[in-house]
Design a protein around this motif. Structure first.
Motif, short mmCIF file in Angstrom:
data_model
loop_
_atom_site.label_atom_id
_atom_site.label_comp_id
_atom_site.label_asym_id
_atom_site.label_seq_id
_atom_site.Cartn_x
_atom_site.Cartn_y
_atom_site.Cartn_z
N GLU A 19 -33.28 20.72 -8.80
CA GLU A 19 -32.85 21.77 -7.78
C GLU A 19 -32.13 21.42 -6.40
O GLU A 19 -32.51 20.18 -6.23
CB GLU A 19 -33.78 22.93 -7.80
N SER A 20 -32.27 22.36 -5.47
CA SER A 20 -31.79 21.92 -4.29
C SER A 20 -32.98 21.34 -3.26
O SER A 20 -34.23 21.50 -3.62
CB SER A 20 -31.57 23.22 -3.16
N ARG A 22 -34.04 21.95 -0.35
CA ARG A 22 -35.01 22.72 0.24
C ARG A 22 -36.13 23.63 -0.76
O ARG A 22 -37.46 23.36 -0.19
CB ARG A 22 -34.14 23.95 0.43
N THR A 23 -35.87 23.65 -2.04
CA THR A 23 -36.61 23.87 -2.76
C THR A 23 -37.96 22.95 -3.08
O THR A 23 -39.12 23.35 -3.09
CB THR A 23 -36.04 24.34 -4.20
N MET A 120 -34.01 30.45 -17.36
CA MET A 120 -33.33 30.58 -16.16
C MET A 120 -32.48 29.39 -15.82
O MET A 120 -31.79 29.70 -14.77
CB MET A 120 -34.39 30.79 -15.10
N ILE A 122 -33.46 26.21 -15.09
CA ILE A 122 -34.24 25.48 -14.16
C ILE A 122 -34.62 24.08 -15.00
O ILE A 122 -35.37 24.43 -15.99
CB ILE A 122 -35.35 26.14 -13.36
N TYR A 127 -38.74 20.64 -11.76
CA TYR A 127 -39.22 21.65 -10.71
C TYR A 127 -40.75 21.59 -10.77
O TYR A 127 -41.38 21.61 -9.79
CB TYR A 127 -38.81 22.91 -11.40
N PHE B 101 -38.45 35.12 -7.67
CA PHE B 101 -38.50 33.69 -7.88
C PHE B 101 -36.74 33.37 -8.43
O PHE B 101 -36.35 32.31 -7.83
CB PHE B 101 -39.43 33.29 -9.07
N PRO B 102 -36.25 33.91 -9.38
CA PRO B 102 -34.93 33.37 -9.64
C PRO B 102 -33.94 33.63 -8.23
O PRO B 102 -32.99 32.58 -8.47
CB PRO B 102 -34.17 34.41 -10.58
N ASP B 104 -34.84 33.00 -5.11
CA ASP B 104 -35.29 31.83 -4.36
C ASP B 104 -34.73 30.38 -5.03
O ASP B 104 -34.18 29.87 -3.95
CB ASP B 104 -36.93 31.95 -4.49
N VAL B 105 -34.59 30.29 -6.44
CA VAL B 105 -34.20 29.05 -6.68
C VAL B 105 -32.87 29.07 -7.27
O VAL B 105 -32.17 27.76 -6.86
CB VAL B 105 -34.94 28.79 -8.06
N LEU B 106 -32.16 30.03 -7.45
CA LEU B 106 -30.84 30.06 -8.01
C LEU B 106 -29.83 30.41 -6.96
O LEU B 106 -28.65 30.30 -7.35
CB LEU B 106 -30.68 30.72 -9.37
N THR B 107 -30.27 31.10 -5.79
CA THR B 107 -29.07 31.63 -5.01
C THR B 107 -29.53 31.23 -3.47
O THR B 107 -30.59 30.64 -3.36
CB THR B 107 -29.23 33.23 -4.94
#
Lengths: 243, 250
Positions: A19-20, A22-23, A120, A122, A127, B101-102, B104-107
């Motif tokens: 993921e990014s 930032r995450t 999702m 992910i 993660y 959550f989705p 936050d992580v995906l957008t």
């Protein structure tokens, strides 16, 4: 061998489809608090007593009148830096943090929280696990430095209040024939142990199957395997870097 | 629309799904039904990619999911929302954080827009003012509704539900079923529900696929099911006394 292969593939998965940045930054900071800061009290208590007891036992065994008392400081210093601070703290760390990582991931697995992440889109391994490993790699060397410092401090307390030797001689011993590489060696060990404890515990927890009983078993297995891995790597590192 | 073509899955020597096909249409509540252990949850997990089928295809609006490359799979997965049997809410996060959550992580959505969207979907599932409560502090029915809110918060095109009524009382079950049907109709989602709850079958089964002994034995809708003429399906549908009486009344 199958387990070892699975473990290596699992480590490979951590770096795919991440993921990014930032995450991960936020997750790593959260894990630093959980893994590092929350371990400070336990590590501190153990370290002070470890240093104090080392001083007393070294004094007890030092019966030859020809050996100066300040050697006690030297023995406590080298014992602490080379072995007690990284290794004993590592074993405590495996018990506290390793079981927590395995239990946390195991519970997430059996309650389908990991499946929810996968659905999702992910990469759940990356993660959930990568921030734990990075946080452990960042925090554990600090804990080892803290443990070493407090253990030497504990030795001083034992010298002062246990009537073993005058504090001035203890300090003299601490400075005697000091080899800076001991500190480098301790930090190398701390990084290796941090990686082993976090990755092995994460692997055990991530692949939990079954229910609450199996989560408990995964936590126990994580601690056992992590401790064995620490001891084995301790021997290998000593052989490679000290001899 | 989701098309499942000749899906086969085995675990060791045991074949759990044998050459199963079906079409789940957009805007309909599609049900996969069967007795416990019949393979319906395994079928759902193959469709969403939690298991890889031994053979067969799963087509999401024509895109083959099974053989897709990693990026295509990730793209398809990000159009999927799923409600798990136990809710699968993240227990370290409160209701708002779970639903957000989705996003936050995906957008890259700004925070205030995310919160607006979260409040909108929570209102849609009738869970206003529960934002700060933890999953352990809410009932099973509420957990399922939070799960539905999380599944649709990202404007999912496909909604999957694994036993959405398990552990719920009949009244709450009907409310969840109605909510799922309303959401499906309102947002024109392709909804696939795995269930063995006969109330759900009769209430919202616009397309029903019946699995028994690893095979598809029947497909149809809730109007046809009582006249299917398939013995295994009759045994499943009319298992309880009330349904038998209902059948006897014609």
């Amino acid at each position: 061998m199958r387990r070892l292969g699975e473990y290596i593939l699992f480590l490979g998965r951590l770096f795919k489809n991440r993921e990014s940045f930032r995450t991960y930054t936020k997750l790593i900071l959260d894990e630093c608090v959980l893994i590092g800061l929350n371990s400070i009290v336990l590590v501190s208590i153990v370290s002070v007593f470890m240093g104090a007891v080392s001083t007393l036992q070294t004094a007890y065994n030092l019966v030859n009148p020809l050996i100066p008392k300040n050697v006690i400081g030297l023995v406590v210093r080298d014992l602490t830096i080379l072995e007690l601070a990284p290794t004993i703290t590592g074993i405590i760390f495996a018990g506290k943090v390793g079981s927590s990582i395995a239990g946390n991931l195991g519970t997430m697995r059996i309650t389908e929280q990991i499946d929810a992440l996968e659905v999702m889109g992910i990469n759940s391994a990356s993660y959930l696990v990568l921030p734990k490993i990075i946080a452990t790699l960042l925090m554990y060397p600090f804990l080892v430095i803290l443990a070493g410092t407090l253990a030497i401090g504990g030795g001083y307390l034992a010298a002062q209040y246990g009537g073993v030797l005058p504090p001035a001689e203890y300090f003299q011993g601490l400075k005697l024939e000091f080899n800076e590489f001991s500190v480098t060696f301790a930090l190398i060990k701390s990084v290796v142990f941090a990686f082993l404890v976090s990755s092995i515990s994460a692997y055990m927890g991530y692949f939990t199957k079954g229910g609450a009983l199996e989560v408990g078993q995964s936590s126990t297995r994580a601690v056992t395997v992590s401790c064995i891995a620490i001891l084995l790597s301790d021997f290998v590192l000593a052989q490679l870097l000290l001899i | 629309m989701i098309e499942v073509v000749n899906l086969t899955k085995s675990f060791g020597d045991k074949t759990v799904l044998n050459n199963i096909s079906g079409v789940f249409e957009q805007g309909k509540t599609n049900l996969i039904i069967g007795a416990s252990g019949s393979g319906k949850s395994v079928m759902l997990k193959n469709i969403v990619g939690l298991f890889t089928p031994d053979s067969g295809q799963v087509l999401y609006n024509g895109r083959n999911f099974v053989n897709a490359d990693r990026d295509t799979k990730t793209d398809i997965r990000r159009e999927i929302g799923m409600l798990f049997q136990g809710g699968a809410l993240f227990d370290s996060k409160n209701v708002e954080q779970n639903v957000k959550f989705p996003l936050d992580v995906l957008t890259d959505m700004p925070e205030d827009e995310k919160l607006d969207r979260v409040n909108f979907v929570l209102k849609r599932v009738k869970l206003e003012n529960t934002n700060k409560r933890m999953p352990s502090e809410i009932s099973g029915g509420m957990q399922k509704r939070v799960g539905i809110a999380r599944a649709i918060v990202n404007n999912s095109k496909y909604l999957f539900c694994d036993e959405p009524n398990s552990g719920l009382d009949p009244r709450t079950s009907i409310k969840i079923d109605q909510l799922l049907q309303e959401i499906t109709d309102e947002y024109q989602i392709t909804t696939v529900i795995v269930t063995h709850d006969m109330n759900s079958v009769m209430e919202i089964g616009e397309y029903i696929l019946f699995i028994s002994n690893s095979q598809k034995l029947w497909e149809g809708n809730n109007d046809d099911i009582i006249h299917s003429g398939v013995q295994e399906l009759d045994d499943f549908v009319f298992a309880n006394k009330m349904m038998r009486r209902f059948k006897a009344m014609g």
